[in-house]
Write an enzyme that holds these catalytic residues in place. Sequence first.
Site, PDB file in Angstrom:
ATOM      1  N   HIS A  50      44.490  95.899 -65.672  1.00 27.29           N
ATOM      2  CA  HIS A  50      43.788  97.180 -65.547  1.00 27.29           C
ATOM      3  C   HIS A  50      43.512  97.836 -66.910  1.00 27.29           C
ATOM      4  CE1 HIS A  50      43.472 101.488 -64.249  1.00 27.29           C
ATOM      5  NE2 HIS A  50      42.866 100.924 -63.223  1.00 27.29           N
ATOM      6  N   GLU A  82      49.891  92.324 -63.190  1.00 30.95           N
ATOM      7  CA  GLU A  82      49.851  93.211 -62.028  1.00 30.95           C
ATOM      8  C   GLU A  82      50.395  92.487 -60.805  1.00 30.95           C
ATOM      9  OE1 GLU A  82      46.013  95.065 -61.453  1.00 30.95           O
ATOM     10  OE2 GLU A  82      45.807  95.385 -63.599  1.00 30.95           O
ATOM     11  N   HIS A 131      48.723  98.323 -56.425  1.00 33.81           N
ATOM     12  CA  HIS A 131      48.133  97.963 -55.132  1.00 33.81           C
ATOM     13  C   HIS A 131      49.099  97.260 -54.186  1.00 33.81           C
ATOM     14  CE1 HIS A 131      44.185  99.098 -56.604  1.00 33.81           C
ATOM     15  NE2 HIS A 131      44.548  98.545 -57.739  1.00 33.81           N
TER      16      HIS A 131
HETATM   17  C1  LIG Z   1      44.710 102.772 -59.912  1.00 32.02           C
HETATM   18  C2  LIG Z   1      45.398 101.970 -60.952  1.00 32.02           C
HETATM   19  C3  LIG Z   1      45.998 102.553 -62.057  1.00 32.02           C
HETATM   20  C4  LIG Z   1      45.805 104.002 -62.384  1.00 32.02           C
HETATM   21  O1  LIG Z   1      46.602 104.784 -61.611  1.00 32.02           O
HETATM   22  P1  LIG Z   1      46.217 106.326 -61.462  1.00 32.02           P
HETATM   23  O2  LIG Z   1      47.424 106.925 -60.894  1.00 32.02           O
HETATM   24  O3  LIG Z   1      45.032 106.358 -60.566  1.00 32.02           O
HETATM   25  O4  LIG Z   1      45.904 106.811 -62.839  1.00 32.02           O
HETATM   26  C5  LIG Z   1      46.736 101.775 -62.903  1.00 32.02           C
HETATM   27  N1  LIG Z   1      46.857 100.445 -62.693  1.00 32.02           N
HETATM   28  C6  LIG Z   1      46.245  99.844 -61.670  1.00 32.02           C
HETATM   29  C7  LIG Z   1      46.399  98.378 -61.500  1.00 32.02           C
HETATM   30  C8  LIG Z   1      45.498 100.583 -60.775  1.00 32.02           C
HETATM   31  O5  LIG Z   1      44.868  99.979 -59.777  1.00 32.02           O
END
Ligand SMILES: *Cc1c(COP(=O)(O)O)cnc(C)c1O
Length: 384
Positions: free
Chosen positions: A133, A175, A207
């Site tokens: 990300h 991730e 996720h």
């Molecule tokens: C959504 C997401 C984030 C960011 O998180 P927020 O709380 O929306 O800032 C970080 N890492 C991944 C993999 C994400 O999908």
Amino acid sequence: MSWQQRISEALSERRASASFRTRQANTLGNGRIFSANGREYLNFSSNDYLGLSHHPQIVDAWQKGAAQFGVGSGGSGHVTGYSRAHQAFEEQLAEWLGFERALLFISGYSANQAVISALAQKTDTLIADKLCHASMMEAAMQSSAQLRRFHHNDIPALAALLSQAHDGERLILTEGIFSMDGDSAPLAEIARVAHQAGGWLMVDDAHGIGVLGDEGRGSCHQQNISPEILVITFGKAFGGSGAAVLCSQETADYLLQFARHLIYSTAMPPAQAVALQAALTVIRQGDAYRARLSANIQRFRQGAAQLSLRLADSGSAIQPLIVGENQRTLDLASRLRERGLWLTAIRPPTVPPGSARLRITLTAAHTSHDIDALLEALYDETGR
Ligand SMILES: *Cc1c(COP(=O)(O)O)cnc(C)c1O
């Protein structure tokens, strides 16, 4: 070039490549129904995977929290912003996930930035999956440590990077479930090669948390590993917002000294921490939600296979339909909107060039009828 010219040129380039981004103000956007411009759509773009954003127990907890604590935290956690509600939630998270400590952050973006910037120093190497990300990649690029990236989920490529000579420490970034592809990382193998090489592993499970594993403990639990750093976020399955970093006692104390995103930023409202505690209770007992989500994923995958729709290989709630060109993807999204389905075109630079896609997200709130309506529309509109 003046500021003005630079801005205009950047905008023209974005427009010319059909990658200009806009937002749509909605009157309701997070649940099963997306409503905007006086029209209602079935929402296949929300990350509210378990459908908890409107859960009455959680909404009620937030309201009671606001009545008790007010609407804001009043300051950084290091000053006055850290309440008993934050503390209790951190303790519940640590116990749930089997870590010594949890630290709350206002977002996953800031949690990733904070951890990477506080840990990585000049002689260190950050070794990241190519599809990590933006919040991790940007922190890694800005850090003074060296950044190396490995081909997505490629263990030999990771092992090869880890076998290279190095001075400082190594931190491996990946991730649980990848946000734009929906596939999962082979965490057990990644942890094995990382730890064999003496590196630390950091997993962002935005996720997977709440959705996978016993009591929704996420990807790491499901794959039976314990990374040194686990980042979870509350903007997806928790139905709210915010994030937490799970780690050891000493790492937490270190972050409290050196994580600038914690020290120089207002803590999340205590009422939000109260609401998130209620969400955690729902999630731990949430097998019925998880079962509904899996049934929806299965129905969608089976239906898509019957209709020969070309989906990426994902078993998660994220089901990308890769289209390729930006304009074709935008056109497809707009035809689907005309049919009452809300889907978002995801374009470069969020995804690699030439891989623009509809990022379809399924939730526990969808009915089987919703899934069938989506399949039918995709079949018609992808021109088969
Ligand atoms: C959504 C997401 C984030 C960011 O998180 P927020 O709380 O929306 O800032 C970080 N890492 C991944 C993999 C994400 O999908």
